[in-house]
Design an enzyme around this catalytic site. Structure first.
Site, PDB file in Angstrom:
ATOM      1  N   GLY A  15       0.781  -1.235   0.000  1.00 35.03           N
ATOM      2  CA  GLY A  15       0.000   0.000   0.000  1.00 35.03           C
ATOM      3  C   GLY A  15       0.815   1.289   0.000  1.00 35.03           C
ATOM      4  O   GLY A  15       0.305   2.351   0.372  1.00 35.03           O
ATOM      5  N   ARG A  94      -4.235  -8.403  -9.594  1.00 28.29           N
ATOM      6  CA  ARG A  94      -5.233  -9.272 -10.231  1.00 28.29           C
ATOM      7  C   ARG A  94      -5.676  -8.669 -11.557  1.00 28.29           C
ATOM      8  O   ARG A  94      -5.763  -7.445 -11.661  1.00 28.29           O
ATOM      9  CB  ARG A  94      -6.462  -9.407  -9.334  1.00 28.29           C
ATOM     10  CG  ARG A  94      -6.237 -10.339  -8.189  1.00 28.29           C
ATOM     11  CD  ARG A  94      -6.422 -11.754  -8.659  1.00 28.29           C
ATOM     12  NE  ARG A  94      -5.941 -12.703  -7.680  1.00 28.29           N
ATOM     13  CZ  ARG A  94      -5.681 -13.960  -7.976  1.00 28.29           C
ATOM     14  NH1 ARG A  94      -5.835 -14.422  -9.201  1.00 28.29           N
ATOM     15  NH2 ARG A  94      -5.260 -14.788  -7.055  1.00 28.29           N
ATOM     16  N   LEU A  96      -8.509  -7.755 -14.260  1.00 31.40           N
ATOM     17  CA  LEU A  96      -9.932  -7.422 -14.198  1.00 31.40           C
ATOM     18  C   LEU A  96     -10.470  -7.280 -15.608  1.00 31.40           C
ATOM     19  O   LEU A  96      -9.752  -6.838 -16.508  1.00 31.40           O
ATOM     20  CB  LEU A  96     -10.121  -6.068 -13.483  1.00 31.40           C
ATOM     21  CG  LEU A  96      -9.808  -6.018 -11.999  1.00 31.40           C
ATOM     22  CD1 LEU A  96      -9.722  -4.567 -11.540  1.00 31.40           C
ATOM     23  CD2 LEU A  96     -10.870  -6.762 -11.194  1.00 31.40           C
ATOM     24  N   HIS A 110       2.880   1.217 -13.747  1.00 33.60           N
ATOM     25  CA  HIS A 110       3.763   0.069 -13.934  1.00 33.60           C
ATOM     26  C   HIS A 110       5.216   0.552 -13.787  1.00 33.60           C
ATOM     27  O   HIS A 110       5.564   1.611 -14.301  1.00 33.60           O
ATOM     28  CB  HIS A 110       3.539  -0.540 -15.324  1.00 33.60           C
ATOM     29  CG  HIS A 110       4.382  -1.744 -15.559  1.00 33.60           C
ATOM     30  ND1 HIS A 110       4.102  -2.973 -14.992  1.00 33.60           N
ATOM     31  CD2 HIS A 110       5.531  -1.903 -16.259  1.00 33.60           C
ATOM     32  CE1 HIS A 110       5.037  -3.832 -15.344  1.00 33.60           C
ATOM     33  NE2 HIS A 110       5.912  -3.217 -16.113  1.00 33.60           N
ATOM     34  N   ASP A 151      -1.073  -4.296 -19.046  1.00 31.17           N
ATOM     35  CA  ASP A 151      -0.151  -3.194 -19.369  1.00 31.17           C
ATOM     36  C   ASP A 151      -0.200  -2.711 -20.819  1.00 31.17           C
ATOM     37  O   ASP A 151       0.800  -2.195 -21.332  1.00 31.17           O
ATOM     38  CB  ASP A 151       1.308  -3.607 -19.037  1.00 31.17           C
ATOM     39  CG  ASP A 151       1.482  -4.017 -17.587  1.00 31.17           C
ATOM     40  OD1 ASP A 151       0.777  -3.467 -16.725  1.00 31.17           O
ATOM     41  OD2 ASP A 151       2.318  -4.898 -17.306  1.00 31.17           O
TER      42      ASP A 151
END
Ligand code: GRF
Length: 219
Positions: A15, A94, A96, A110, A151
Site C-alpha cells: 500500500g 489481479r 480485471l 507500472h 499493461d
C-alpha cells in the site's frame, strides 16, 4: 478549477502507492478523495492506511468467484456504489475485465517504461531484475489506462530514471518508486483538471486553462 475526483483505490500488498495518494490529498496537491479501498487479499499491510483515514474497505478475493467476469463485476459494483469517478490500481495484482461504463476510467502504474518489461508475470522486482539483466541505461514508470490485457492500455504519462552501474533490483526499485510518487498524482490531477482526452491509443493532454493555479501542476 480542478474537479474533486472520487477515487476507488485497489491494492494487494504494502500500500505504499495508496499512502502516497493519501499524503498528496492531505497536502492539497491532489484534487481528489478516496471513497473506497478495495483489496484482493485480506489482512494486507496496506489496509492500515485506509483504516487510519477511516476510508471504507472492501476485501474481494478472486478465490470466491468462479469466473473472471463475476470477480470483476463484484469489484466494479463496489465502485459504482461508492460513486467512484476513477479506479486507481495501486500495487494491485489481479486481472480485471473492464466493463463498458469503466472504459478509460481505470488507471494503473507500472514500474518500467512500457512497452519494455511489462505484461503478464512482470511485477515487483522481477521488472527491475529483467531491466538490469537486459542492460538498459534508463528505466522508469508508466501511468496508463487499463484495458482488457496486462499493461497495454493508452499511456497517460511516463517518467524516466537513470540506471547506474552496480544497481540491484532493490536500488532501482527505490529510484523508480520515487518517480512513481510524482507520476501517479500528476496523472490523476490532469484528470481532475479535465485535460485528458483519449483517441485510440493516443492520450492528449490539453494546456492548463485556469492560469490562477500558476500554469503548472505543483509536483
Ligand atoms: C510498484 O511496483 C508499482 O509500480 C506497482 O505496484 C508497486 C507498488 O505496490 N503497480 P505498493 O503500493 O507498495 O503495494
Amino acid at each position: 478549477m480542478a474537479k474533486q475526483l472520487r477515487l476507488a483505490v485497489f491494492i494487494s500488498g504494502t500500500g505504499r502507492t495508496l499512502k502516497n495518494l493519501i499524503d498528496r490529498i492531505r497536502a492539497e496537491q491532489l484534487s481528489a478523495e478516496i471513497v473506497v479501498v478495495v483489496s484482493s487479499v485480506a489482512n494486507v499491510v496496506g489496509l492500515q492506511y485506509a483504516e487510519e483515514e477511516s476510508i471504507p474497505i472492501e476485501i474481494i478475493e478472486r478465490c470466491h468467484y468462479e469466473s473472471l467476469n463475476e470477480f470483476s463485476e463484484a469489484n466494479f459494483s463496489v465502485c459504482r456504489a461508492a460513486r467512484a469517478d476513477y479506479v486507481v490500481l495501486a500495487g494491485y495484482f489481479r486481472r480485471l475485465e473492464i466493463p463498458k461504463d469503466f472504459e478509460s476510467r481505470v488507471l494503473n502504474i507500472h514500474p518500467s517504461l512500457i512497452p519494455a518489461f511489462c505484461g503478464k508475470g512482470y511485477y515487483g522486482n522481477i521488472v527491475h531484475a529483467k531491466a538490469l539483466e537486459y542492460g538498459v541505461k534508463i528505466s522508469g514508470c508508466t501511468v496508463h489506462f487499463v484495458d482488457q490485457e496486462y499493461d497495454t492500455g493508452p499511456i497517460i504519462l511516463q517518467k524516466s530514471v537513470d540506471v547506474y552501474e552496480g544497481d540491484t533490483p532493490n536500488s532501482l526499485n527505490d529510484r523508480v518508486f520515487a518517480a512513481e510518487c510524482q507520476a501517479y498524482p500528476e496523472a490523476i490531477e490532469l484528470l481532475a483538471q479535465e485535460r485528458i482526452s483519449v483517441k485510440g491509443r493516443i492520450v492528449k493532454i490539453a494546456p492548463l486553462k485556469d492560469q490562477k493555479r500558476g500554469g503548472e501542476i505543483d509536483f
